[in-house]
Design a protein around this motif. Structure first.
Motif: not given
Length: 560
Positions: A150, A160, A164, A167, A171, A177, A238, A241
C-alpha cells in the motif's frame, strides 16, 4: 486421535506461517480466482498509447504538450480524475503545459523505486501539480503479480501505491493488498490515445499509459493468460480496491485448526473403509466447493492444497494402519491356526490312543463280564471326549457362515439369561445370583445366548466354590452380560489369550476341558456384532463381560 489432530494443527500452522506451501498453494489459488465469474469495469478507463496512436501521432516519446492535450480532452469529457502512468523524471519543454493540464482535475502521476532503492520522481512542476504514487508491483517467485504494498518508503519519502491513490480509499500504511482481479486487466475499456472521440469517460478514473508492444512493462496476474500492460493491471487493481475485492488469507492457526478437525473426522470413522472413503471424499468436495464459494463471496482464501493434503495423508495413513492391522491379524491367525492344528493333533491323540488300546483289550483278551463292562464304559467316555471336541470345533467353524438375519430375532437378554441361570441353579448346589435390568432388548439367537451362559457359568464353577454373580445391564448402545466369580483369577499375561482355541491358563491345571468353551463365547459375541473380554473382579476372581448391540429401535430410543 487427539495426538494426530494436534500434530496436524502444529505442522499446518507452521507451513502457512512460513509460507512453505506457496509454491503449490498460490497457483491453485490462481486457478480458483480465474474460475470466479468476471465483472465488467465500472470506474476505470485506459487511454492507451498503442500501435494505432503511434501511427496517428508519431513515434514515442511524445512531447509533454501532446500528453497535456490528451489529459485536457479527458477532463473535457468529464473524467473524475486522471492517473498518468508514465515516468517523467527529466525536465523537458512543455512541462508547464502538462502541469497546467494536471491541475484541472485530481491527478496522480507514477514514480518508481530504482534498483538502488532511489525514487525516480517526476519533475518538480509536475510533482506539484499531481500526487506522486509508486507504481511498483511485488512479483512472486513465479513472476506473477498477486500483491503490492500500500505504501513504499525510501529515505524520508513515503508514497502510496498508484491504484490506492487512484481509488481515493484510505488504506493502512505498510500493508499488502492482494487484488482479486474480478475485473480482468483485459476487460478494462481501452481507448487509443490518438483518437479524438472520448466516449465513456464521464465520472471515470482515466489511466493514461503505454500498451504498445515494446513500450512499457507487462505483467502476469492470477487471471492472466498472457502478460498484460502495467497500466491495465493498475486499473484492474483499482477496480478491486473500489469494490473491496481483496484476497484475505486466514490466520495460520485457524487453517491449522481446520486441518486438525478434518483429520479428527477421518480418524473417528477409521473402522470402516467405505465410510472413511466417503467422509474423505465429502471433506475434499466441501473444501473445493466451499472454498471457491467463500473466495468469491468474501475473498477469504482457503488453503486448498494444505487441507486437501491433510485429508489425503490422513486417509492414506488410516488405510496403511488398516492394512498393517489386517496383515498382523492374518499373521496371528495363521500362527494360531498352526498352533491349533498342533494342539488338536495332540489332543486327538490321547482319546484315539486310549480307544485303540481299549479296543485291543476287548478283542485280544478273554475278559470277565465286569471287566468288559468297565472297558466298554472307558471306551464310551473316550469316545464322548472325542465327540465333544469335534462338535466344539464344528460349532466354531460353522458359526461365521450362518445368516444372522435369518437366525436371529429380538429377545429380552435379561429374561433369556435369567431362565438359563434358573435351570443351572436347579442342577447344581452352587450359589448363583442374577441381577437383570429391564428392557435390554437385543437381536440374537436365543440358543447361542444359552450356550454363552452355560460356558461362562460352567467355567466359573470349575474355579470357585463360592458365589457366582450373573448381571445383565444396559451400557450406552449395548446390552452387557457379566459373570463374576470369587476364584483365584486369571494371570494378566494370560488374559490376552484366554479366548484362543485350546488355550488353557495355568489355573486350569487339573481340571477337565478342551479350551474351546471361551473360544465359542468370543465367536458368538463377534457373530452378534459384539465383543467378549475378561477383567479382574472387584474383590478377587474374574469378571467375564460379553457385550451385544441393542436392537436398532432400542438403541435409537436410548440415543434420543
Amino acid at each position: 486421535m487427539a495426538r494426530a489432530a494436534i500434530l496436524t494443527i502444529i505442522v499446518v500452522t507452521l507451513l502457512l506461517a512460513f509460507h512453505v506451501d506457496d509454491a503449490i498453494e498460490l497457483p491453485v489459488r490462481d486457478v480458483a480466482l480465474s474460475m470466479l465469474p468476471s465483472r465488467p469495469a465500472q470506474a476505470t478507463v485506459v487511454i492507451a498509447i498503442d500501435e494505432q496512436s503511434l501511427r496517428d501521432v508519431g513515434r514515442w516519446p511524445w512531447s509533454r504538450t501532446q500528453l497535456a492535450e490528451i489529459i485536457n480532452r479527458a477532463v473535457d469529457a468529464g473524467a473524475r480524475s486522471v492517473v498518468l502512468d508514465i515516468l517523467l523524471p527529466e525536465s523537458a519543454p512543455g512541462d508547464d503545459r502538462l502541469a497546467q493540464a494536471l491541475r484541472r482535475n485530481p491527478s496522480v502521476v507514477a514514480c518508481v523505486l530504482d534498483e538502488h532503492g532511489r525514487w525516480l520522481l517526476p519533475t518538480p512542476s509536475i510533482r506539484e501539480a499531481a500526487t506522486p504514487a509508486h507504481g511498483n508491483f511485488e512479483l512472486d517467485h513465479d513472476g506473477i503479480v498477486r500483491r503490492f504494498a500500500t505504501t513504499k518508503q525510501s529515505g524520508e519519502l513515503s508514497l502510496a501505491a498508484l491504484s490506492v491513490e487512484a481509488s481515493g480509499r484510505p488504506v493502512a500504511v505498510g500493508r499488502t493488498i492482494a487484488p482479486m482481479f474480478r475485473s480482468r486487466p483485459r476487460s478494462i475499456p481501452v481507448l487509443s490515445a490518438g483518437g479524438r472521440d472520448r466516449p465513456l469517460l464521464r465520472d471515470k478514473i482515466v489511466f493514461i499509459g503505454l500498451t504498445a508492444n515494446g513500450l512499457g512493462d507487462r505483467f502476469l496476474t492470477p487471471v492472466s493468460t498472457t502478460p498484460d500492460p502495467g497500466v491495465t493491471v493498475h486499473a484492474a487493481a483499482t477496480e478491486s480496491i473500489l469494490r473491496g475485492e481483496q484476497v484475505r488469507e486466514p490466520p495460520p492457526i485457524l487453517a491449522g485448526g481446520a486441518a486438525g478437525l478434518t483429520v479428527a473426522s477421518l480418524i473417528r470413522v477409521r473402522k470402516s473403509r467405505r465410510l472413511t472413503f466417503s467422509v474423505a471424499l465429502g471433506l475434499a468436495l466441501l473444501i473445493a466447493a466451499g472454498g471457491l464459494l467463500l473466495l468469491g463471496l468474501t475473498g477469504f482464501a482457503v488453503p486448498f492444497v494444505v487441507l486437501l493434503w491433510s485429508i489425503l495423508i490422513a486417509a492414506a495413513t488410516i488405510e496403511a494402519i488398516r492394512m498393517s492391522a489386517t496383515i498382523t491379524r492374518l499373521t496371528i491367525h495363521r500362527t494360531q491356526e498352526a498352533e491349533s492344528k498342533r494342539v488338536l493333533a495332540h489332543e486327538l491323540k490321547t482319546p484315539i490312543a486310549s480307544m485303540r488300546g481299549l479296543s485291543q483289550l476287548l478283542a485280544g483278551f478273554d475278559l470277565s463280564d465286569e471287566e468288559r463292562r468297565r472297558v466298554a464304559s472307558l471306551l464310551e467316555s473316550e469316545a464322548g471326549k472325542l465327540q465333544s471336541m469335534v462338535t466344539g470345533l464344528l460349532d466354531l467353524e460353522r458359526l461365521p457362515l450362518r445368516d444372522f438375519e435369518a437366525s436371529s430375532s429380538v429377545i429380552d437378554l435379561g429374561a433369556v439369561v435369567a431362565a438359563r441361570v434358573e435351570f443351572l441353579r436347579a442342577s447344581s448346589d452352587r450359589t448363583l445370583t442374577v441381577s437383570n435390568a429391564p428392557g435390554v432388548l437385543i437381536r440374537a439367537d436365543a440358543a447361542l445366548i444359552d450356550r454363552v451362559v452355560d460356558n461362562l457359568v460352567g467355567n466359573a464353577m470349575k474355579y470357585t466354590s463360592s458365589l457366582i454373580a450373573v448381571t445383565v445391564r444396559r451400557r450406552g448402545a449395548e446390552g452387557v452380560l457379566e459373570v463374576e466369580d470369587r476364584g483365584s483369577g486369571i494371570d494378566e499375561a494370560e488374559r490376552a489369550r484366554i479366548f484362543d482355541r485350546f488355550f488353557r491358563g495355568s489355573a486350569a491345571a487339573g481340571t477337565e476341558g478342551l479350551g474351546l468353551g471361551l473360544s465359542l463365547v468370543a465367536e458368538v459375541a463377534r457373530w452378534h456384532g459384539g465383543s467378549a473380554s475378561v477383567h479382574s473382579a472387584t474383590e478377587s476372581g474374574s469378571l467375564f463381560r460379553v457385550a451385544f448391540p441393542l436392537a436398532p429401535a432400542v438403541a435409537k430410543a436410548g440415543a434420543m
